[in-house]
Design an enzyme around this catalytic site. Structure first.
Site, mmCIF file in Angstrom:
data_model
loop_
_atom_site.group_PDB
_atom_site.id
_atom_site.type_symbol
_atom_site.label_atom_id
_atom_site.label_comp_id
_atom_site.label_asym_id
_atom_site.label_seq_id
_atom_site.Cartn_x
_atom_site.Cartn_y
_atom_site.Cartn_z
ATOM 1 N N GLU A 87 9.165 16.138 15.158
ATOM 2 C CA GLU A 87 9.675 15.923 13.795
ATOM 3 C C GLU A 87 8.903 16.874 12.881
ATOM 4 O O GLU A 87 7.681 16.780 12.756
ATOM 5 C CB GLU A 87 9.446 14.476 13.341
ATOM 6 C CG GLU A 87 10.039 14.222 11.972
ATOM 7 C CD GLU A 87 9.729 12.834 11.401
ATOM 8 O OE1 GLU A 87 8.590 12.374 11.558
ATOM 9 O OE2 GLU A 87 10.635 12.252 10.793
ATOM 10 N N LYS B 129 0.864 -1.185 0.000
ATOM 11 C CA LYS B 129 0.000 0.000 0.000
ATOM 12 C C LYS B 129 0.897 1.230 0.000
ATOM 13 O O LYS B 129 1.484 1.586 1.021
ATOM 14 C CB LYS B 129 -0.918 0.049 1.229
ATOM 15 C CG LYS B 129 -2.011 1.107 1.031
ATOM 16 C CD LYS B 129 -2.592 1.642 2.310
ATOM 17 C CE LYS B 129 -1.815 2.769 2.913
ATOM 18 N NZ LYS B 129 -1.692 4.007 2.106
ATOM 19 N N CYS C 157 13.532 10.897 6.363
ATOM 20 C CA CYS C 157 13.487 10.450 7.755
ATOM 21 C C CYS C 157 14.759 10.802 8.511
ATOM 22 O O CYS C 157 14.712 11.138 9.685
ATOM 23 C CB CYS C 157 13.221 8.956 7.823
ATOM 24 S SG CYS C 157 14.384 7.992 6.852
ATOM 25 N N GLU D 291 9.742 1.194 10.414
ATOM 26 C CA GLU D 291 10.737 2.255 10.190
ATOM 27 C C GLU D 291 10.022 3.580 10.375
ATOM 28 O O GLU D 291 9.173 3.938 9.545
ATOM 29 C CB GLU D 291 11.308 2.162 8.765
ATOM 30 C CG GLU D 291 12.077 0.900 8.477
ATOM 31 C CD GLU D 291 13.357 0.778 9.278
ATOM 32 O OE1 GLU D 291 13.782 1.768 9.901
ATOM 33 O OE2 GLU D 291 13.917 -0.318 9.302
HETATM 34 P P1 NAD Z 1 2.396 8.414 7.573
HETATM 35 O O1 NAD Z 1 2.698 7.625 8.790
HETATM 36 O O2 NAD Z 1 1.351 9.432 7.627
HETATM 37 O O3 NAD Z 1 1.981 7.416 6.387
HETATM 38 C C1 NAD Z 1 2.844 6.372 5.945
HETATM 39 C C2 NAD Z 1 1.993 5.301 5.284
HETATM 40 O O4 NAD Z 1 1.187 4.687 6.288
HETATM 41 C C3 NAD Z 1 1.020 5.825 4.245
HETATM 42 O O5 NAD Z 1 0.905 4.863 3.214
HETATM 43 C C4 NAD Z 1 -0.280 5.940 5.031
HETATM 44 O O6 NAD Z 1 -1.430 5.875 4.218
HETATM 45 C C5 NAD Z 1 -0.175 4.731 5.941
HETATM 46 N N1 NAD Z 1 -0.913 4.798 7.194
HETATM 47 C C6 NAD Z 1 -1.167 5.892 7.956
HETATM 48 N N2 NAD Z 1 -1.866 5.540 9.057
HETATM 49 C C7 NAD Z 1 -2.032 4.196 9.000
HETATM 50 C C8 NAD Z 1 -2.677 3.235 9.831
HETATM 51 N N3 NAD Z 1 -3.297 3.599 10.956
HETATM 52 N N4 NAD Z 1 -2.681 1.949 9.463
HETATM 53 C C9 NAD Z 1 -2.054 1.552 8.328
HETATM 54 N N5 NAD Z 1 -1.443 2.418 7.480
HETATM 55 C C10 NAD Z 1 -1.414 3.718 7.818
HETATM 56 O O7 NAD Z 1 3.789 9.005 7.089
HETATM 57 P P2 NAD Z 1 4.076 9.931 5.827
HETATM 58 O O8 NAD Z 1 3.616 11.309 6.147
HETATM 59 O O9 NAD Z 1 3.609 9.271 4.581
HETATM 60 O O10 NAD Z 1 5.694 9.892 5.788
HETATM 61 C C11 NAD Z 1 6.489 10.669 6.602
HETATM 62 C C12 NAD Z 1 6.954 9.878 7.810
HETATM 63 O O11 NAD Z 1 7.646 8.713 7.388
HETATM 64 C C13 NAD Z 1 7.942 10.655 8.663
HETATM 65 O O12 NAD Z 1 7.636 10.474 10.015
HETATM 66 C C14 NAD Z 1 9.278 10.000 8.314
HETATM 67 O O13 NAD Z 1 10.279 10.132 9.304
HETATM 68 C C15 NAD Z 1 8.873 8.591 8.111
HETATM 69 N N6 NAD Z 1 9.866 7.855 7.312
HETATM 70 C C16 NAD Z 1 10.696 6.984 7.966
HETATM 71 C C17 NAD Z 1 11.689 6.300 7.256
HETATM 72 C C18 NAD Z 1 12.637 5.359 7.963
HETATM 73 O O14 NAD Z 1 13.376 4.615 7.293
HETATM 74 N N7 NAD Z 1 12.673 5.344 9.290
HETATM 75 C C19 NAD Z 1 11.808 6.502 5.871
HETATM 76 C C20 NAD Z 1 10.938 7.401 5.249
HETATM 77 C C21 NAD Z 1 9.959 8.065 5.982
#
Ligand code: NAD
Length: 487
Positions: free
Chosen positions: A390, A183, A293, A259
């Protein structure tokens, strides 16, 4: 500004990719281009039925193709063929990526696609080289640790590097013999749909790589709760990671790789190579407008050199100009959405209300699209919102230290432990300090990943659990079984 392509000319799919083909679905979620705010299209919100179809397709494909039990070399070959097709498709993928995400078209082939094709090849090569082990036993017994794929991996990816993040999740899972239901973020699903189509064209059996499109609350939650999903591999915010743990716990139990978010410090000691440190401080927060991230969003600098570093950073931050992702040459990326820009702006406002001084930036650009000025905040206490939260934008705090102990205290974060940068010419201090930091990665006198993919990436504390990249990512897509025989 010359455009590399016309965003209005792209045809954007509205549907899911299940069992080897696009399954069209009614668009419900609006996707806007962050570069100019234009409405691009509507994408579906896949419900439980769509997710169930994708999971069933994955299980059927595993049973029919024998992907998990086939000659491992056959998996290696199919994955290399997939990497070849992705490389050949760079231009189409770059347009699909740039139109709705913050990734500049000019960078996608050389950075995002190059890294992803390399990572697919890297993980493919584990398939016929990693195995179980023969246990030391008494002469009358033989003991083995067999390792086997999980079955179906449910992968959930964020929007910030859609191709890379899909690759991090899908490549090790497929190489290890699993099927995947991915997804992607509802804001950036187009390149993932294309990657799945290319996998089938490369000979990866239809149904092994499926894509369901929708938001986290409906589609993501349905994927996590589905009993046919054997493992969850998630990259995204700490908030969503927590919701997923809760959701999975309510519907049974599944192993998970999470992650999550970060708030990484970059510590510059007085003996550092200042040219190198300043270039890395800039590189740690400006690319992709700070939306990565491991962004080095907390600068922690020795008092002796703080004024010079600050002056040079302010000059460098001032040269970045808003640039549409479809421009021929890359520049400052937009913020992914107006909502995210509003959140970022309100944290900066709260930081200033709590005593921070804006050394530069501190507001959006006055232009079309969602662009924020590169921003440095000084006079921040450890509990300032800009230090704690963040932000996920081109915003860094700047703190000054007088001793190594103080540097360590400032570098430590109450919640996150993803990454840290250290700049010093003193090797003993670098290693001593690296050992003391509570983070999953430490970069010394550099601030980026190596091109080799062997070093695992992942967070300590609330930055996550488990690893992406490296041998660990391959192994985390297999589970072990102990077998003992009396001879
Ligand atoms: P997000 O958590 O809002 O969404 C990430 C994904 O999760 C999306 O596909 C979203 O639709 C899905 N999602 C959201 N809530 C969910 C739930 N309750 N159940 C299942 N799926 C759900 O994050 P974002 O805004 O898309 O990305 C930014 C974040 O990602 C930042 O916090 C960043 O640090 C993190 N990130 C971490 C890494 C790493 O390797 N640690 C890498 C890239 C991004």
């Amino acid at each position: 500004m010359t455009s590399a392509f016309d965003p209005a000319s792209l045809s954007l799919a509205s549907g899911h990719f299940i069992a080897g083909r696009l399954v069209e679905d009614r668009g419900e979620i609006a996707v806007d281009a962050p570069s100019d705010g234009r409405r691009l299209t509507l994408v579906p919100r896949g419900g439980e039925g769509v997710v169930a179809n994708a999971v069933e397709a994955a299980r059927r494909a595993l049973a029919r193709s024998g992907w998990g039990e086939c000659r491992p070399r056959d998996r290696v070959k199919a994955l290399h063929a997939w990497a070849d097709l992705i490389a050949n498709d760079s231009e189409t993928l770059a347009c699909l990526e740039a139109v709705s995400s913050t990734r500049p078209h000019a960078h996608v082939p050389g950075h995002d696609i190059a890294a992803t094709t390399e990572q697919i090849r890297f993980f493919a090569e584990f398939a016929d080289k990693e195995g179980g082990l023969l246990a030391p036993t008494a002469a009358g017994q033989a003991g083995f640790v067999m390792d086997q794929p999980y079955g179906v991996v449910g992968a959930i990816a964020p929007w910030n590097f859609p191709i890379n993040m899909a690759g991090w999740k899908v490549a090790p899972a497929l190489a290890a013999g699993n099927a995947v239901v991915l997804k992607p973020s509802e804001m950036t699903p187009f390149s993932s749909l294309r990657l799945a189509e290319l996998a089938v064209a490369a000979g990866i059996p239809a149904g092994l790589f499926n894509v369901v499109v929708g938001d986290g609350a409906v589609t993501g939650a349905a994927l996590c709760a589905h009993p046919g999903v054997d493992k969850i591999s998630f990259t995204g915010s700490t908030r969503a990671g927590g919701q997923i743990m809760e959701n999975v716990a309510r519907s049974g139990m599944k192993p998970m790789t999470l992650e999550l978010g970060g708030k990484s410090p970059m510590v510059v000691f007085a003996d550092a190579d200042i040219d190198l440190a300043v270039a890395c401080l800039e590189k740690g927060i400006i690319p992709n407008a700070g939306q990565f991230c491991v962004a080095g969003s907390r600068m922690v600098v020795a008092r002796e050199i703080a004024a010079e570093v600050m002056e040079r950073l302010i000059a460098r931050f001032g040269v970045h100009v808003p640039t549409p992702t479809w421009a021929k040459d890359a520049g400052l990326s937009p913020i992914i959405s107006e909502r995210q820009l509003g959140r970022l702006d309100s944290i900066v406002a709260a930081a200033v209300a709590s005593g921070a001084t804006t050394a530069c930036g501190g507001q959006r650009f006055d232009c079309a699209g969602s662009y924020y000025r590169p921003t440095l905040l000084t006079d921040v206490r450890p509990d300032n919102p800009a230090v704690v939260e963040e932000i996920f934008g081109p915003v860094a705090t700047f703190q000054v230290f007088d001793s190594e102990d103080e540097a360590e205290q400032l570098a430590r974060h109450p919640t996150y432990g993803l990454c840290a940068g250290l700049f010093t010419r003193d090797l003993s201090r670098a290693l001593r300090f690296a050992r003391r930091l509570e983070t999953g990665t430490v970069w010394i006198n550099r601030y980026n990943r190596s091109g080799d993919h062997i070093l695992p990436t992942g967070g300590w504390k609330q930055s996550g659990m488990g690893k992406d990249l490296g041998r660990e990512a391959y192994q985390s897509n297999r589970r072990t079984k102990a077998v003992l025989i009396d001879l």
